[in-house]
Design a protein around this motif. Structure first.
Motif, PDB file in Angstrom:
ATOM      1  N   LEU A  76       0.830  -1.207   0.000  1.00 61.08           N
ATOM      2  CA  LEU A  76       0.000   0.000   0.000  1.00 61.08           C
ATOM      3  C   LEU A  76       0.869   1.264   0.000  1.00 61.08           C
ATOM      4  CD1 LEU A  76      -3.161  -0.113   0.214  1.00 61.08           C
ATOM      5  CD2 LEU A  76      -2.874   0.868   2.469  1.00 61.08           C
ATOM      6  N   LEU A  77       1.932   1.251   0.812  1.00 67.18           N
ATOM      7  CA  LEU A  77       2.829   2.408   0.877  1.00 67.18           C
ATOM      8  C   LEU A  77       3.533   2.626  -0.463  1.00 67.18           C
ATOM      9  CD1 LEU A  77       4.470   1.907   4.406  1.00 67.18           C
ATOM     10  CD2 LEU A  77       2.560   3.411   3.800  1.00 67.18           C
ATOM     11  N   ARG A  78       3.804   1.527  -1.158  1.00 67.49           N
ATOM     12  CA  ARG A  78       4.493   1.628  -2.450  1.00 67.49           C
ATOM     13  C   ARG A  78       3.544   2.021  -3.586  1.00 67.49           C
ATOM     14  NH1 ARG A  78       8.903  -0.022  -4.399  1.00 67.49           N
ATOM     15  NH2 ARG A  78       7.817  -0.768  -6.257  1.00 67.49           N
ATOM     16  N   GLU A  79       2.353   1.403  -3.615  1.00 69.54           N
ATOM     17  CA  GLU A  79       1.505   1.505  -4.808  1.00 69.54           C
ATOM     18  C   GLU A  79       0.174   2.212  -4.574  1.00 69.54           C
ATOM     19  OE1 GLU A  79       1.139  -2.451  -6.542  1.00 69.54           O
ATOM     20  OE2 GLU A  79       3.119  -2.958  -5.753  1.00 69.54           O
ATOM     21  N   GLY A  80      -0.169   2.475  -3.303  1.00 72.56           N
ATOM     22  CA  GLY A  80      -1.442   3.116  -3.013  1.00 72.56           C
ATOM     23  C   GLY A  80      -1.425   4.598  -3.349  1.00 72.56           C
ATOM     24  N   HIS A  81      -2.544   5.265  -3.092  1.00 77.64           N
ATOM     25  CA  HIS A  81      -2.641   6.712  -3.302  1.00 77.64           C
ATOM     26  C   HIS A  81      -1.525   7.411  -2.509  1.00 77.64           C
ATOM     27  CE1 HIS A  81      -4.203  10.823  -2.937  1.00 77.64           C
ATOM     28  NE2 HIS A  81      -4.874  10.567  -4.055  1.00 77.64           N
ATOM     29  N   PRO A  82      -0.920   8.476  -3.069  1.00 77.94           N
ATOM     30  CA  PRO A  82       0.180   9.158  -2.361  1.00 77.94           C
ATOM     31  C   PRO A  82      -0.159   9.551  -0.921  1.00 77.94           C
ATOM     32  CG  PRO A  82      -0.001   9.995  -4.601  1.00 77.94           C
ATOM     33  CD  PRO A  82      -1.152   9.042  -4.422  1.00 77.94           C
ATOM     34  N   ALA A  83      -1.434   9.794  -0.636  1.00 80.28           N
ATOM     35  CA  ALA A  83      -1.840  10.172   0.728  1.00 80.28           C
ATOM     36  C   ALA A  83      -1.626   9.031   1.729  1.00 80.28           C
ATOM     37  CB  ALA A  83      -3.306  10.594   0.746  1.00 80.28           C
TER      38      ALA A  83
END
Length: 235
Positions: A76-83
């Motif tokens: 998630l930290l790598r590919e999720g929304h920048p927020a």
């Protein structure tokens, strides 16, 4: 009214995807559930629902759940929304506590969860200090120069931080391979694959870290005497 119904449906689907991704079965995390979770962060433009659901899972009671939580959070930290990077900062304390809890389980997943928690905390703190780095760590040479402001001191400091980040990845990788033992068949079992799958986002991070460090070392060697950089070269 229709909007409310759509939002409720989306929230339900996202909650279900997170619960299915972070389950207690010792098999690799299912990509389709992680993908749905990642898409959900873009639809919501945040990781608020992810954290609300994730911290309600039995992370303190089940080693597989704790391990899969680390893996899914990393993705998630790598590919999720920048927020997602910002929204996750407030949960650093919880991740630290989770790592401390599981380190007492000496064999198997205990040590692995502890090391993965260390890596996640290192990644989150790195991004807090260097907010212009995206979660997937992919930068062009020009973007890297702009972040370091073409300043040799910044290059030097950034290099140290990237080495520290790489160390956490290598520690986790070594522990995962150790946990598999000598039986190569382990890598073909669901249990072995459950552990090895987490090394994919680690390898993706490491590849970008290596690229950044090579670029930074070239910049440093152009400005500083070689002996000043002995420690950097050895690392």
């Amino acid at each position: 009214m229709a909007n409310t119904t759509n939002n409720d449906k989306r929230f339900y689907q996202l909650t279900l995807a997170i619960q299915k991704a972070i389950n207690a079965i010792e098999t690799p995390v299912k990509e389709k559930h992680v993908r749905s979770t990642i898409i959900g962060t873009f639809q919501e433009q945040s990781a608020i629902t992810y954290w609300m659901v994730a911290i309600r899972q039995p992370l303190q009671d089940n080693r597989i759940v704790a391990w899969k939580f680390c893996h899914v959070t990393h993705k998630l930290l790598r590919e999720g929304h920048p927020a997602c990077l910002d929204d996750s900062q407030r949960h650093i304390g919880m991740i630290v506590d989770l790592g401390k809890l599981w380190v007492h389980l000496r064999e198997g997943y205990g040590k692995l969860v502890h090391l993965y928690c260390n890596l996640l905390v290192c990644k989150l703190k790195f991004h807090a200090r260097n907010p212009r780095f995206p979660g997937n760590m992919q930068l062009t040479a020009d973007e890297l120069d702009a972040i370091a402001e073409n300043d040799v001191n910044n290059y030097f400091q950034l290099c140290v931080e990237l080495f520290d980040y790489m160390d956490e990845i290598l520690n986790l990788q070594a522990a995962v391979f150790d946990s598999l033992g000598n039986a190569r068949a382990n890598s073909m079992t669901a249990s072995g694959q459950c552990r090895l799958a987490a090394l994919i986002p680690c390898a993706q991070d490491a590849s970008q870290l290596y690229d950044c460090n090579v670029r930074l070392l070239f910049r440093l060697h152009a400005s500083l005497p070689a002996d000043t950089l002995t420690g950097h070269r050895e690392r």
